[in-house]
Design an enzyme around this catalytic site. Structure first.
Site, PDB file in Angstrom:
ATOM      1  N   CYS A   1      82.200  89.732  56.316  1.00 41.72           N
ATOM      2  CA  CYS A   1      81.678  89.199  57.576  1.00 41.72           C
ATOM      3  C   CYS A   1      80.506  88.283  57.249  1.00 41.72           C
ATOM      4  O   CYS A   1      79.487  88.741  56.728  1.00 41.72           O
ATOM      5  CB  CYS A   1      81.237  90.328  58.497  1.00 41.72           C
ATOM      6  SG  CYS A   1      80.603  89.759  60.101  1.00 41.72           S
TER       7      CYS A   1
ATOM      8  N   CYS B   1      80.670  81.671  62.912  1.00 42.97           N
ATOM      9  CA  CYS B   1      81.558  82.555  62.150  1.00 42.97           C
ATOM     10  C   CYS B   1      81.628  82.132  60.684  1.00 42.97           C
ATOM     11  O   CYS B   1      82.189  81.082  60.358  1.00 42.97           O
ATOM     12  CB  CYS B   1      82.958  82.608  62.753  1.00 42.97           C
ATOM     13  SG  CYS B   1      83.989  83.895  62.022  1.00 42.97           S
ATOM     14  N   GLY B   2      81.097  82.955  59.805  1.00 47.09           N
ATOM     15  CA  GLY B   2      81.040  82.615  58.388  1.00 47.09           C
ATOM     16  C   GLY B   2      82.383  82.645  57.696  1.00 47.09           C
ATOM     17  O   GLY B   2      82.765  81.691  57.004  1.00 47.09           O
ATOM     18  N   THR B   3      83.156  83.736  57.870  1.00 44.34           N
ATOM     19  CA  THR B   3      84.473  83.781  57.248  1.00 44.34           C
ATOM     20  C   THR B   3      85.417  82.808  57.943  1.00 44.34           C
ATOM     21  O   THR B   3      86.327  82.254  57.303  1.00 44.34           O
ATOM     22  CB  THR B   3      85.054  85.207  57.258  1.00 44.34           C
ATOM     23  OG1 THR B   3      85.098  85.704  58.598  1.00 44.34           O
ATOM     24  CG2 THR B   3      84.215  86.133  56.398  1.00 44.34           C
TER      25      THR B   3
END
Length: 337
Positions: free
Chosen positions: A90, A253-255
């Site tokens: 995450c 959102c990183g992923t």
């Protein structure tokens, strides 16, 4: 009988919540965070439900536990929890966890300004900026990201056909770009995204095989990433990521940013060294970059993947103590459908 008491630090990463649990950690079995994640899911998922869902949390709630490192070279390990489950990785959760952990003395870096962190999806490197005891930015060097499925046609009852890609950036994402039956997130309301995302995810999950080539426990479509025209100056693209049952990520959102860069790289729209400013549904931004290219081994077949980085910020805003008591009829949470 009291089931558990948990001290927590509450923060948000570019608008999306991160609840860092600082005590009450269950002892997990396993040599890696991937193995410990599976043990947590099997034996302690009640903790996730109690802390993430109402009445102690909400549909967007996300959180994490800090654990001692599994690897000799690592500074710490992170276990991710949120309403959608116990995730392999995450991005916004990492940024919030590192910020809260450093500011509260829970992480002691071996090298100031840099960290190595074990996560269920593998191992990540981190660089951070700190001024007067406050962390101003966190840059994640994420796990390898790759395009898993390209130009797949899904028949969505009531909406029509959608042409989608599925990309991995720590989790598997169905990526939907503007087309005949989807005008873009700038033309859709949050209610539209919440209405169609579970249907798209379910149909994609049933029709597409999504298993990580190096860790079969990382599998299945968990997120839907809708795209559209950005509204914030400096953004290269905008997105709204759906997760859980009713959540739209307030951060970029990183992923998801990693998955989006992998998709664009595979389609020749981004190259190694390119930066990519990704905008969230509320206008906040992450800065992504394609750092390098690697090859993953998938049963004798190679998959070309990128090594992405994502930079963002988080703010700590509160501390609390939460008790989960099993004589409470809502001890283990609920979600209103």
């Amino acid at each position: 009988m009291v089931k558990g008491t948990f001290f927590c630090i509450d923060a948000h990463t570019c608008g999306n919540p991160v609840r860092l649990v600082t005590s009450g950690h269950p002892n997990l079995v396993g040599d890696t965070m991937s193995e410990k994640r599976l043990d947590f899911i099997e034996r302690f998922d009640w903790i996730r439900k109690g802390l993430m869902f109402e009445p102690r949390g909400h549909d967007m709630m996300s959180g994490a536990f800090l654990y001692p490192p599994c690897s000799d070279n690592a500074d710490a390990a992170i276990l991710f929890i949120e309403t959608s489950g116990c995730l392999p990785m995450c991005g916004h959760g990492t940024i919030g966890t590192i910020t809260a952990g450093l500011e509260n003395g829970l992480i002691t870096p071996k090298t100031p300004g840099k960290l190595i962190i074990d996560v269920p999806a593998g191992q990540i490197a981190i660089e951070y900026q700190e001024n007067n005891g406050k962390v101003s930015s966190v840059k994640i060097f994420n796990v390898a990201a790759y395009l898993a499925h390209r130009d797949i046609t899904l028949d969505i009852p009531g909406l029509g056909q959608l042409i989608v890609d599925v990309s991995y950036g720590g989790n598997f994402y169905v990526i939907v770009e503007p087309q005949e039956n989807f005008p873009g997130i700038d033309q859709w309301s949050a209610a539209d995204i919440l209405k169609w995302s579970p249907i798209v995810r379910e149909i994609a999950g049933k029709s597409l095989d999504c298993v990580h080539p190096e860790d079969a426990s990382v599998n299945g479509v968990s997120h839907v990433l809708w795209t559209g025209q950005p509204q914030t100056p400096g953004s290269d693209a905008a997105n709204a990521v759906f997760y859980g049952d009713k959540a739209i990520d307030r951060s970029p959102c990183g992923t998801g940013t990693s998955a989006r860069m992998a998709q664009l790289f595979a389609k020749g729209e981004l190259a190694v060294g390119d930066t990519f400013v990704h905008e969230s549904y509320i206008g906040s931004q992450f800065t992504g970059k394609i750092e390098s290219v690697v090859e993953l081994n998938a049963s004798g077949k190679t998959i070309t993947a990128i090594m992405p980085s994502i930079e963002g910020w988080a703010k700590v805003f509160g501390k609390n103590c939460i008790t989960i008591d099993d004589d409470d009829p809502y001890a283990f949470g609920f979600s209103v459908k």
